[in-house]
Write a protein that holds these residues in place. Sequence first.
Motif, PDB file in Angstrom:
ATOM      1  N   GLY A  14      -6.587  66.044   1.484  1.00 60.01           N
ATOM      2  CA  GLY A  14      -6.014  67.230   0.865  1.00 60.01           C
ATOM      3  C   GLY A  14      -6.562  67.481  -0.521  1.00 60.01           C
ATOM      4  N   GLU A  15      -6.746  66.421  -1.301  1.00 59.22           N
ATOM      5  CA  GLU A  15      -7.299  66.563  -2.638  1.00 59.22           C
ATOM      6  C   GLU A  15      -8.745  67.061  -2.583  1.00 59.22           C
ATOM      7  OE1 GLU A  15      -8.165  66.603  -6.656  1.00 59.22           O
ATOM      8  OE2 GLU A  15      -6.274  66.739  -5.556  1.00 59.22           O
ATOM      9  N   PHE A  16      -9.522  66.563  -1.621  1.00 56.32           N
ATOM     10  CA  PHE A  16     -10.897  67.044  -1.487  1.00 56.32           C
ATOM     11  C   PHE A  16     -10.896  68.531  -1.139  1.00 56.32           C
ATOM     12  CE2 PHE A  16     -14.879  67.685   0.936  1.00 56.32           C
ATOM     13  CZ  PHE A  16     -15.769  67.370  -0.068  1.00 56.32           C
ATOM     14  N   ALA A  17     -10.000  68.944  -0.262  1.00 54.35           N
ATOM     15  CA  ALA A  17      -9.899  70.357   0.089  1.00 54.35           C
ATOM     16  C   ALA A  17      -9.530  71.197  -1.132  1.00 54.35           C
ATOM     17  CB  ALA A  17      -8.863  70.545   1.194  1.00 54.35           C
ATOM     18  N   ARG A  18      -8.646  70.677  -1.973  1.00 57.92           N
ATOM     19  CA  ARG A  18      -8.272  71.404  -3.185  1.00 57.92           C
ATOM     20  C   ARG A  18      -9.488  71.575  -4.087  1.00 57.92           C
ATOM     21  NH1 ARG A  18      -7.694  70.986  -8.116  1.00 57.92           N
ATOM     22  NH2 ARG A  18      -8.342  68.793  -8.112  1.00 57.92           N
ATOM     23  N   GLU A  19     -10.332  70.546  -4.182  1.00 62.01           N
ATOM     24  CA  GLU A  19     -11.552  70.639  -4.988  1.00 62.01           C
ATOM     25  C   GLU A  19     -12.505  71.676  -4.411  1.00 62.01           C
ATOM     26  OE1 GLU A  19     -13.068  66.724  -6.723  1.00 62.01           O
ATOM     27  OE2 GLU A  19     -11.870  66.026  -5.012  1.00 62.01           O
ATOM     28  N   LEU A  20     -12.620  71.727  -3.086  1.00 66.22           N
ATOM     29  CA  LEU A  20     -13.482  72.730  -2.465  1.00 66.22           C
ATOM     30  C   LEU A  20     -12.997  74.136  -2.785  1.00 66.22           C
ATOM     31  CD1 LEU A  20     -14.102  71.249   1.100  1.00 66.22           C
ATOM     32  CD2 LEU A  20     -15.698  71.284  -0.823  1.00 66.22           C
ATOM     33  N   ALA A  21     -11.695  74.347  -2.658  1.00 64.32           N
ATOM     34  CA  ALA A  21     -11.141  75.664  -2.947  1.00 64.32           C
ATOM     35  C   ALA A  21     -11.366  76.040  -4.408  1.00 64.32           C
ATOM     36  CB  ALA A  21      -9.654  75.692  -2.608  1.00 64.32           C
ATOM     37  N   ALA A  22     -11.285  75.064  -5.285  1.00 69.08           N
ATOM     38  CA  ALA A  22     -11.426  75.322  -6.718  1.00 69.08           C
ATOM     39  C   ALA A  22     -12.828  75.797  -7.076  1.00 69.08           C
ATOM     40  CB  ALA A  22     -11.085  74.064  -7.515  1.00 69.08           C
ATOM     41  N   VAL A  23     -13.845  75.416  -6.279  1.00 67.69           N
ATOM     42  CA  VAL A  23     -15.209  75.846  -6.583  1.00 67.69           C
ATOM     43  C   VAL A  23     -15.630  77.050  -5.754  1.00 67.69           C
ATOM     44  CG1 VAL A  23     -15.896  73.550  -7.349  1.00 67.69           C
ATOM     45  CG2 VAL A  23     -16.283  74.204  -4.954  1.00 67.69           C
ATOM     46  N   GLY A  24     -14.704  77.616  -4.989  1.00 66.28           N
ATOM     47  CA  GLY A  24     -14.995  78.877  -4.317  1.00 66.28           C
ATOM     48  C   GLY A  24     -15.081  78.864  -2.813  1.00 66.28           C
ATOM     49  N   ALA A  25     -14.927  77.715  -2.167  1.00 69.68           N
ATOM     50  CA  ALA A  25     -14.952  77.685  -0.705  1.00 69.68           C
ATOM     51  C   ALA A  25     -13.705  78.374  -0.152  1.00 69.68           C
ATOM     52  CB  ALA A  25     -15.018  76.252  -0.202  1.00 69.68           C
ATOM     53  N   VAL A  26     -13.870  79.064   0.984  1.00 64.87           N
ATOM     54  CA  VAL A  26     -12.732  79.731   1.622  1.00 64.87           C
ATOM     55  C   VAL A  26     -12.379  79.101   2.965  1.00 64.87           C
ATOM     56  CG1 VAL A  26     -13.189  81.916   0.463  1.00 64.87           C
ATOM     57  CG2 VAL A  26     -14.212  81.468   2.712  1.00 64.87           C
ATOM     58  N   GLY A  27     -13.228  78.196   3.435  1.00 58.80           N
ATOM     59  CA  GLY A  27     -12.972  77.547   4.712  1.00 58.80           C
ATOM     60  C   GLY A  27     -13.475  76.120   4.705  1.00 58.80           C
ATOM     61  N   VAL A  28     -12.927  75.316   5.627  1.00 58.43           N
ATOM     62  CA  VAL A  28     -13.354  73.931   5.748  1.00 58.43           C
ATOM     63  C   VAL A  28     -13.279  73.514   7.216  1.00 58.43           C
ATOM     64  CG1 VAL A  28     -11.028  72.999   5.347  1.00 58.43           C
ATOM     65  CG2 VAL A  28     -13.031  71.582   4.848  1.00 58.43           C
ATOM     66  N   ASN A  29     -14.279  72.766   7.654  1.00 59.97           N
ATOM     67  CA  ASN A  29     -14.283  72.160   8.984  1.00 59.97           C
ATOM     68  C   ASN A  29     -13.847  70.711   8.861  1.00 59.97           C
ATOM     69  OD1 ASN A  29     -15.322  74.422  10.247  1.00 59.97           O
ATOM     70  ND2 ASN A  29     -17.003  73.319  11.229  1.00 59.97           N
ATOM     71  N   LEU A  30     -12.930  70.293   9.717  1.00 62.60           N
ATOM     72  CA  LEU A  30     -12.508  68.891   9.770  1.00 62.60           C
ATOM     73  C   LEU A  30     -12.636  68.408  11.203  1.00 62.60           C
ATOM     74  CD1 LEU A  30      -9.246  68.863   7.600  1.00 62.60           C
ATOM     75  CD2 LEU A  30     -11.480  67.945   6.971  1.00 62.60           C
ATOM     76  N   GLU A  31     -13.370  67.319  11.407  1.00 64.56           N
ATOM     77  CA  GLU A  31     -13.617  66.815  12.756  1.00 64.56           C
ATOM     78  C   GLU A  31     -12.820  65.551  13.027  1.00 64.56           C
ATOM     79  OE1 GLU A  31     -17.802  64.450  12.238  1.00 64.56           O
ATOM     80  OE2 GLU A  31     -17.792  66.599  11.754  1.00 64.56           O
ATOM     81  N   ASP A  32     -12.391  65.388  14.292  1.00 65.71           N
ATOM     82  CA  ASP A  32     -11.543  64.233  14.619  1.00 65.71           C
ATOM     83  C   ASP A  32     -12.321  63.009  15.097  1.00 65.71           C
ATOM     84  OD1 ASP A  32     -12.212  64.792  17.283  1.00 65.71           O
ATOM     85  OD2 ASP A  32     -10.227  65.577  17.806  1.00 65.71           O
TER      86      ASP A  32
END
Length: 258
Positions: free
Chosen positions: A90-108
């Motif tokens: 979740g923290e990594f996703a927050r960092e991505l959003a903070a630099v401008g990303a609007v989407g993220v892929n997460l694989e199982d």
Amino acid sequence: MTAFADLHRGDEPLLLPNGWDHASAAVLAAQGFRAIGTTSLGVAAAAGLPDGTSDTRDETLRLALALGSGPYLLSVDAEDGYSEDPDEVGEFARELAAVGAVGVNLEDRLGSRALHADKIAAVKAAAPGLFVNARTDTYWLGDGAGTMARLDAYQQAGADGVFVPGLTEPRDIAALVRHLDVPLNILYTPTGPTVPHLADLGVRRVSLGSLLYRRALGAALETAVDIREGRTPGGTVPSYGAVDALSRRRDPAHSAGT
């Protein structure tokens, strides 16, 4: 997230090309692609690291920082989130959003279904605006068994879309579309259905994955061999000036996304 989510609801599927550096993303944007993804293989290979082993967290974040202010919507391939701890994901996703990303892929990676659902929920809690594309590798690494159960769990955890690479059988794709409440993402393959066929099946997003990166390497190799053997290389070659112009980062204040 609204603009990116809306691209999954248009008359045609979102065709998402995947870049691996600033220049590759810029040249795709110049051709009119409104959204661009990253490719974990391209990021890993460029850094001399293996793909799919959670070793490229820093490289992925640096690439997101370089691309996040570009004139396109950016979705980042974050492998499995680079951690088994949902809060760290979740923290990594927050960092991505903070630099401008609007989407993220997460694989199982065919690991624990419950853990992957927890990661998805943690991302939605930490970065509610990110479009979470939950990937299952049931066809990529297996025979497809358990696909619907995994996707149901990921939908319930808050995934905005689901990704099933390796699935190419039209009948199975159509069955998944009927079952799902969120958009289905399919990985394009030259031996699989065409984009118009996938559209007819109800697919809402078609990713190119590492295909462009691998074709770029192939073209580089063919060019070098042709020159060595005395042949004139073919194919499209952007000029030095064109690449140099595309590779100059824009002022974020003047990017299309702000």
